[in-house]
Design an enzyme around this catalytic site. Sequence first.
Site: not given
Length: 291
Positions: A55, A99, A122
Amino acid sequence: MQLMTLLDGKATSIAIQEELKIAVTERMNNGGSRPHLAAIIVGDNPASRAYVGHKIKACERVGFDSSLIELPDNIREDELIHEVQMLNDDKSVDGFIVQLPLPKHIDDQVVLQAIHPDKDVDGFHPIHAGRLSLGLPSFLPATPAGIMELLERYGIETSGKHAVIIGRSSIVGTPMALLLSRNAQPGNCTVTICHSRTQDLPSITRQADILIAAIGKPHFVTSDMIKPGAVIIDVGINRIPDATKKSGSRLTGDVDYQAAVQVASAITPVPGGVGPMTIAMLLKNTLEASA
Ligand code: GUN
């Protein structure tokens, strides 16, 4: 034998990243600011580290700023929430992710709900999940959004088709079902969600025009579970032993790929299918968050 389409997520992701790079340059030329994505990683799970690394690298490729906040495995929940609040308040950060998975002693939901929805690229906050279920604009979770983008760019007909999703997670299966059943293009599918309690799974997956596997079990979907001509989307990223590799292991999906290519009309490979699309969609959300 019919022609089989390889749904090349890697090439598609690169194409999207080129589009994003152009959008960033245009914005900068108009006096705008550079999008900034931050990522929090807790502990040293090797797979999570690799995903976050991808990412951050992708941010560099498209001209975004990025920050990586690395925190120890034994961090307390309240300390992690404090880090989230610092990013919420940091005006230089447009969007950020925490994460997953988090260590067992931390409640994912408490942490995800602490993220300001405007920075939740997200799309995991209940506000976004709720808006998605109502068909309102929201940040879409990157994996299902990437799958929708792939279906669209490859011109896969979805309207009226039976989509069967194996897996009901809040980050893939559930939002995937909502997106595929929406009155939109792509969309308008009849959707079935299967899970660990589903009875006679093969009899259901064999009805699928579009079969999405998101369970995290290597080679779970075998050719007898696939209707001839189906479109297969493999969300799994599983590491299995492979003595022929220098590392002693390799990545494989939830689908028995070698068997599936014999019957499917289109399929995503692993690696190089859904994974790269997830990254492209995260960047897209970040560009939007920075607008
Ligand atoms: N773990 C697995 N997939 C994801 C994702 O899309 N976002 C985050 N934050 N963690 C994940």
